[in-house]
Design an enzyme around this catalytic site. Structure first.
Site: not given
Ligand code: NAP
Length: 254
Positions: A156, A169
């Site tokens: 991130s 985070y």
């Molecule tokens: P998201 O929509 O919240 O999805 C997160 C995923 O992680 C979901 O499938 C969730 O499962 C799973 N997860 C959460 N806790 C878990 C656990 N305890 N065990 C197993 N699985 C778990 O987030 P996203 O935006 O797609 O993020 C994906 C990655 O990108 C993350 O590492 C995040 O830090 C990174 N990121 C995202 C952004 C952004 O702008 N979106 C920016 C920078 C970095 P459930 O659906 O079952 O809860």
């Protein structure tokens, strides 16, 4: 830090590859799983909400992709024993792993450090870094069995420059960047196994909405938009690239 947003993946980029995606039920992980399958990979869908994984499974099947597999796992309670069991199961089923996308992530709370709940801090560290590290250790022999394997850790912008109130985070993403440098250095003599970090950048998902509730999601790139770098890093076109930091889109202000 470079960005491969214009990469055009050949349709058969991931043919005959076994790729595990964590957090595959929602957000970026869901889209990465669908995209990898569309490019020929047999995808192992790992996550904590089985119904969501089943929906992704059905979507892959409906699109005519290789039959995926579902691996339910909650990083919060996962133990070393669970990771060993996982490695044994995957070894029996597939015998190797060609790709591992560490995508699952927990935001925790955006709050001043003096109000940060220690229990939540531990949870975020468990899901975002400790669990993925021990899972990687258990899966290394399977990754080493592949001719060309890629490990991607999701970072991130707050894992590269700290920002007020982002607490556990941000710290977990700094740890991710550090761990990848250590592991890549150790793997230097193994050219068939690479490990890199990938920062998706601001992307239209549930997590982004929670972090920035006042933001108009229509102003953000979608998970589909950022797939070129996810594909490039997973496929053979990035062979030999290790220990690097990538961005899936050009940086923006927030
Ligand atoms: P998201 O929509 O919240 O999805 C997160 C995923 O992680 C979901 O499938 C969730 O499962 C799973 N997860 C959460 N806790 C878990 C656990 N305890 N065990 C197993 N699985 C778990 O987030 P996203 O935006 O797609 O993020 C994906 C990655 O990108 C993350 O590492 C995040 O830090 C990174 N990121 C995202 C952004 C952004 O702008 N979106 C920016 C920078 C970095 P459930 O659906 O079952 O809860």
């Amino acid at each position: 830090m470079s960005c491969k947003i214009d990469y055009q993946a050949p349709a058969d980029l991931l043919e005959n590859r076994i790729v595990l995606v964590t957090g595959a039920g929602d957000g970026i992980g869901r889209t990465a799983a669908l995209s990898y399958a569309r490019h020929g990979a047999t995808v192992i869908l790992l996550g904590r909400t089985i119904e969501k994984l089943e929906r992704v499974y059905d979507e892959i099947e409906a699109a005519g992709g290789p039959q995926p597999a579902i691996f339910p796992l909650n990083f919060e309670g996962a133990t070393l024993h669970d990771f060993d069991e996982m490695a044994r199961t995957l070894d029996k089923e597939f015998g190797r792993l060609d790709g591992l996308l560490h995508n699952a992530g927990l935001l925790g709370r955006i709050t001043p450090f003096d109000q940060y709940d220690p229990e939540l801090w531990e949870q975020v560290m468990q899901v975002n870094i400790n669990g993925p590290i021990w899972m990687t250790q258990a899966l290394l022999p399977l990754l080493q069995n592949a001719d060309d394997a890629s490990i991607i850790f999701t970072s991130s912008s707050v894992g590269r420059k700290g920002r007020a109130y982002w607490g556990a985070y941000s710290v977990s993403k700094f740890a991710t960047e550090g761990f990848v440098e250590v592991l890549a250095d150790e793997l230097e003599s193994q050219p068939n196994l690479r490990v890199n970090t990938l920062n998706p950048g601001a992307t239209r998902t549930q997590m982004r909405q929670s972090a920035y509730p006042g933001e108009d999601p229509a102003t953000l790139r979608t998970p589909e938009d950022i797939m070129p770098t996810y594909l490039w890093l997973m496929g053979a076109d990035s062979a030999g690239v290790s220990g690097q930091k990538f961005d899936a889109q050009p940086p923006r202000q927030s």
